[in-house]
Write an enzyme that holds these catalytic residues in place. Sequence first.
Site, short mmCIF file in Angstrom:
data_model
loop_
_atom_site.label_atom_id
_atom_site.label_comp_id
_atom_site.label_asym_id
_atom_site.label_seq_id
_atom_site.Cartn_x
_atom_site.Cartn_y
_atom_site.Cartn_z
N THR A 1 8.56 1.10 -0.43
CA THR A 1 7.87 2.35 -0.07
C THR A 1 7.54 2.39 1.41
OG1 THR A 1 6.89 2.32 -2.28
CG2 THR A 1 5.97 3.88 -0.72
N GLU B 1 0.17 -9.82 3.97
CA GLU B 1 -0.29 -8.46 3.69
C GLU B 1 -1.81 -8.41 3.60
OE1 GLU B 1 3.53 -6.69 1.15
OE2 GLU B 1 1.86 -7.63 0.10
#
Length: 277
Positions: free
Chosen positions: A73, A148
Amino acid sequence: MTLQGWVSFKKHAAGFVCLASRRLVVPNYYKHVCLFTQSAANMAEEAKKLAAYAAVDNHIQNNQVVGVGSGSTIVYAVDRLAERVRQEKLNIVCVPTSFQARQLILQHGLTLSDLDRHPELDVAIDGADEVDKDLTLIKGGGGCLTQEKIVAGCAKHFVVIADYRKDSKALGQQWKKGVPIEVIPMAHVPISRTIAKRFGGEANLRMAVSKAGPVVTDNSNFILDWKFEHAQNWKEVNTAIKMIPGVVETGLFVGMAERAYFGMEDGSVQVRDPPVN
């Protein structure tokens, strides 16, 4: 070869060609299945793009330092970010969460930095494997959970982008592969046993697809995928697992995301904020 032998050979060859030809005939049922699968995949990709564009348009401003997440995404988010930088002459600095993110930044000609030079980010945008009603996330399906989480933790605002398939009321409803846990390689067996004993379910070493042996992260560690049996107090479980010697980080992001954008099947974008306590 004798004439009789040649005739026999031709019959066998004809039979083989006939069988081969029959193998190429695809029943209409399978054609419909393929078309349906392709249509669903295209819809999901369009939904990813919608969510990514909405997040970039709503949260990116001039003179920002932006954390760039990882996964499928985020590709659309970087596409839109680069487009806005070119069109609006924005001054944007990007900090990646993985090798993939770094390559995306460089391929789009965006300014690349790191946490040494920019330890405080204005906003981080990233995807998720699953998002529950409280904006608790499971991340790490792509193996980049530790970096992340570090980047998200350094950002003033952490925004999540996903398609409609990642939306659920409770973790585990949509994502069936478990919670990723990055571990020091030598400790993967005792950690797996400890997690199963204390929290139930099973924690399996993630094996690679295109190489022999386990998946190795950007940090040279292994990943366990913990398939839990029931809902948990995710804040407490996250803390408890991180206290196990050898655990580097978990894919549970609890109380970190301030907004999630979901691209929907009907072409709309659904926005979710954390519940007000």
